[in-house]
Design an enzyme around this catalytic site. Structure first.
Site, PDB file in Angstrom:
ATOM      1  N   SER A   1     -31.714  77.539 -64.486  1.00  0.00           N
ATOM      2  CA  SER A   1     -32.464  77.904 -65.681  1.00  0.00           C
ATOM      3  C   SER A   1     -32.307  76.802 -66.716  1.00  0.00           C
ATOM      4  O   SER A   1     -31.649  75.782 -66.483  1.00  0.00           O
ATOM      5  CB  SER A   1     -31.947  79.233 -66.253  1.00  0.00           C
ATOM      6  N   LYS A   2     -32.914  77.020 -67.882  1.00  0.00           N
ATOM      7  CA  LYS A   2     -32.898  75.994 -68.928  1.00  0.00           C
ATOM      8  C   LYS A   2     -31.492  75.645 -69.374  1.00  0.00           C
ATOM      9  O   LYS A   2     -31.245  74.523 -69.827  1.00  0.00           O
ATOM     10  CB  LYS A   2     -33.723  76.464 -70.132  1.00  0.00           C
ATOM     11  N   ARG A   3     -30.573  76.595 -69.250  1.00  0.00           N
ATOM     12  CA  ARG A   3     -29.211  76.298 -69.704  1.00  0.00           C
ATOM     13  C   ARG A   3     -28.542  75.222 -68.851  1.00  0.00           C
ATOM     14  O   ARG A   3     -27.532  74.640 -69.246  1.00  0.00           O
ATOM     15  CB  ARG A   3     -28.371  77.570 -69.710  1.00  0.00           C
TER      16      ARG A   3
END
Length: 817
Positions: A313-315
């Site tokens: 994910s973006k994290r």
């Protein structure tokens, strides 16, 4: 859509084959008029085996955001299978279809659709059918434009009694769910309107009560698929989902209904998608069966995880394709790496061209275990693709990075010749160390800057501080400043700014050991100046070059100094295209001023060589004299054995073998390359490309025994597949290059050994090719591969040995590479 799809007086759009179920005839007629039906919808694969049909695959993004890594991999796998099918049968309907699933009206945007399509184009995944093709055979390719088709097939299911209207309110459905959960029953629709009285249905319809259209799951139905990746998967349909919705009360068709209809009507033979869609297969399979359409094959690929083993994910950093483009990754490297996230070709090969991927890819080699996205691995793959490219190819790509990093003045065209020259120099300077295209721009920024602080106390680089304290830096810096002030320190010529980056034939120099330029060029003038300073102060090697490098560039390490100063001169030249302030450029004159200020703060004790440093120098000279008196190469460790302090990878990692060159020819497209066939004791000779044409003649090479580093991955050298590297010795200036020679009686294919190192145990086995590349094993060992003053190739003072004796070369005090 329902006023649009079914309306309150929906037409019977499909002529059903076979009798309708009598029990539902009256209900079906509620949704019909007296108007005659239109033509029957055709499913291209009806009556055919999908296994025998030309492969038609689809990528079906929802335009609700960017194209991310997982979606890009899905698109790639579909594209590879379709392209392979087209190569096998160019006249067939095999193809890659892009279908936009935009039924989520609240979240879908045109901007997102355009972004996804642009990312696919950047990756080179061009489609054969898609939303930009108005007259394609199976279009339209946006679900929002296919409402008439969904109308027809919804009515077909209603007419055949395979679907029915449901008038349950949201509140009633919520209450149903609460009661089922309280009873410990898995929540699902209880069939309230499944077999409702037709008169009651008619009454509700006449009252205008909102309704959904539900699919009637056949009693005892099971759906079984043979998933290419996951094996046999089955569901008890009645117990798992109950009667599910096809059309919402607002008339919008649900996702699974649209997908099943579209796959059937577009003749999709194989659906390759993420495992999170596996449960959707149950509903889609039921719908396809009810429509009388053949099911496609399914392949559900596992998720891609971050390094923390959680869903990517973006994290975890960059995950969108556009961000990877902005960060300087090549599209060919991206698809190479994405292909490896769950697939391999059964070999150790990890670098593939686009054509090689199409040829090698088989969906049944996709594994069902999740893959971990490794940014370092992606950078390595990207670096390998860049190394296989010519500087001229990379320059056009690095221009955008130089612009994005703020190096160029506002409004400057990327087609400006000065931009071309600067980017050519910056790319050449960084090429061997580049992991992304952005590195050319970032490296240029470092080169143009000057990190010498105002005072010695503010110097954070402890290595630099220690070097200055040894005492050589101050006096050498003073000499450089004196020469600069007098105009005697060599400077790049403004009329030939690229000469440091080009060899005599005008080809880009990407290696630091080649200074570039001709006999009277700036690099030659700089070299002469260094020799003069070395003689004046009686300093050599790192005692000379490290202080000079720090004084001129502000860094302890980096690319060739003459190339750095040449790039600087291009940045500050008249009519420069470089934004001096934005790029943080420090001119040569300003560097000398900062250097002077810095030197004034160096403690007095660090302005002359320390006695300790002098003692080390005398000890070194004594050892050198002892070696000069030696009459043979010592195979035993000497006092102060360098092996004891060596912390690099094991020399046994390298698979260096004796080989014989059996054939040599000139590369047709590269002036510096020979192509060779070399017998290294395998079933077939190796093909190796080497840059020896400036140094040797083909007739002198054929039949020669040589040493070959065999566990390097095969890579394309200007289109030629090179698998290995011929080891040569060269002098310091790289003006003379000779073969490393095994003894005449050495056996073809035997492995070179080094005394005092274990080459016999299992731990001594050479590293795999991919590990040699990924871990940069040879690059780490190369500084320790040298020739001694007798021309004997050595590692840590120990010679290269075969069963017939010690290897030799014609180059003394050189390097081996």
């Amino acid at each position: 859509l329902v006023a649009a799809i079914l309306g309150r007086t929906t037409r019977a759009f499909i002529v059903s084959s076979g009798p309708k179920r009598a029990a539902l005839a009256s209900t079906s007629r509620l949704f019909s008029t007296a108007e005659p039906p239109t033509e029957q919808v055709v499913f291209p694969l009806a009556g055919k085996s999908v296994d025998d049909a030309p492969p038609r695959l689809r990528f079906a993004p929802s335009p609700t955001g960017s194209l991310h890594v997982g979606g890009a991999r899905t698109a790639l796998y579909n594209w590879l299978m379709a392209k392979k099918g087209q190569l096998d049968d160019p006249q067939s309907e095999a193809g890659f279809v892009v279908r936009v699933e935009d039924t989520d009206l609240a979240r879908s945007t045109k901007e997102s659709e355009e972004s996804v399509l642009q990312d696919l184009k950047w990756l080179g995944l061009y489609w054969d059918e898609g939303p930009d093709m108005e007259n394609a055979k199976y279009g339209p390719y946006r679900q929002s434009e296919r409402s008439e088709l969904y109308k027809k097939l919804a009515q077909k299911l209603l007419d055949e009694g395979k679907a029915y209207p449901c008038f349950c309110t949201p509140e009633e459905l919520d209450e149903m769910k609460v009661q089922q959960e309280a009873a410990g029953i898995p929540p699902r629709y209880d069939g309230t309107w499944r077999d409702a009285d037709p008169a009651l249905v008619k009454e509700k319809m006449e009252q205008g009560v909102p309704y959904t259209v539900r699919f009637k799951v056949p009693p005892g139905a099971r759906v079984v698929i043979d998933d290419v990746v996951r094996g046999t998967v089955s569901w008890d349909a009645e117990a798992t989902v109950g009667d599910f919705v096809l059309l919402r009360s607002n008339g919008v068709p649900v996702y699974n209904f649209c997908v099943a209809v579209d796959d059937a009507m577009m003749g999709i033979t194989t659906v390759v998608r993420a495992e999170e869609h596996l449960t959707n297969t149950l509903r889609q399979g039921l719908i396809l069966d009810a429509l009388g359409a053949p099911r496609p094959r399914y392949a559900h690929c596992s998720l891609i995880l971050g390094e923390d083993k959680q869903k990517l994910s973006k994290r975890h950093g960059a995950t969108s394709c556009d961000q990877f483009r902005l960060d300087g990754f090549l599209p060919d490297a991206m698809i190479n790496y994405l292909a490896l996230l769950g697939w391999n070709d059964g070999t150790d090969n990890e670098i593939f061209t686009r054509e090689e991927l199409i040829d090698a890819f088989e969906i049944n080699r996709v594994v069902k275990s999740p893959s971990v996205f490794d940014m370092d691995k992606l950078k390595w793959v990207n670096s390998q693709h860049m190394k296989a490219m010519e500087v001229e190819e990379l320059v056009e790509l690095t221009k955008e990075q130089v612009q994005m990093e703020g190096l160029l003045k506002e409004g400057v065209s990327l087609d400006d010749p000065l931009v071309q020259d600067f980017c050519y120099a910056a790319t050449t300077l960084a090429k061997q160390r580049m992991e992304t295209l952005k590195d050319a721009a970032l490296n240029a920024k470092v080169v143009l800057n000057y990190n010498i602080p105002d005072s010695f106390d503010k110097l954070d680089d402890q290595e630099a501080k220690k070097m200055i304290q040894n005492g050589n830096f101050y006096r050498l810096a003073q000499r450089v400043m004196e020469m600069a002030e007098a105009g005697d320190f060599p400077q790049p010529h403004p009329d030939s700014p690229l000469e440091a980056f080009l060899d005599e034939q005008g080809h880009a120099i990407t290696e630091d050991n080649h200074p570039g330029g001709g006999p009277y060029s700036y690099p030659e003038a700089y070299k002469a100046t260094m020799k003069s300073i070395a003689k004046e102060f009686n300093v050599h090697g790192k005692d000379l070059f490290h202080p000079i490098r720090l004084a001129l560039t502000g860094e302890m390490s980096g690319p060739d100094v003459t190339k750095q100063l040449s790039l600087l001169s291009m940045a500050v030249q008249e009519n420069s295209v470089i934004d001096l302030e934005g790029a943080g450029v420090v001119s040569f004159t300003d560097r000398m001023a900062k250097l002077k200020m810095f030197c004034e703060t160096i403690p007095e004790a660090s302005r002359v060589p320390s006695s300790k440093e002098q003692s080390k120098k005398e000890e070194k000279e004594s050892k050198s004299n002892q070696q000069a008196r030696a009459e043979k190469v010592s195979l035993n460790a000497a006092p102060g054995d360098p092996k004891d302090s060596f912390e690099g990878p094991p020399i046994t990692a390298l698979d260096i073998r004796v080989g014989r060159i059996t054939k040599v020819w000139e590369h047709e497209e590269a002036d510096k390359l020979f192509c060779e066939e070399i017998d290294v004791g395998e079933d077939e000779p190796r093909q190796v490309a080497s840059g020896l044409r400036p140094y040797m003649k083909a007739e002198d090479m054929e039949g020669r025994k040589v040493l070959v580093l065999c566990n390097l991955k095969e890579r394309k050298m200007v289109g030629f597949p090179s698998h290995g590297m011929v080891l040569c010795a060269s002098n310091v200036d790289h003006t003379e290059v000779k073969f490393v020679n095994p003894p005449v009686d050495a056996k073809i294919g035997e492995r070179i050994t080094i005394p005092d190192f274990d080459f016999e145990s299992n731990e001594a086995a050479p590293y795999a090719e991919n590990k040699i590349g990924k871990k940069k094993i040879f690059e780490k060992l190369a500084p320790y591969l040298v020739t001694n003053k007798y021309g004997v190739p050595e590692f840590l003072g120990r010679p290269f040995v075969t069963s017939a004796g010690v290897c030799t070369s014609a180059i003394s005090d050189g390097t081996v590479s």
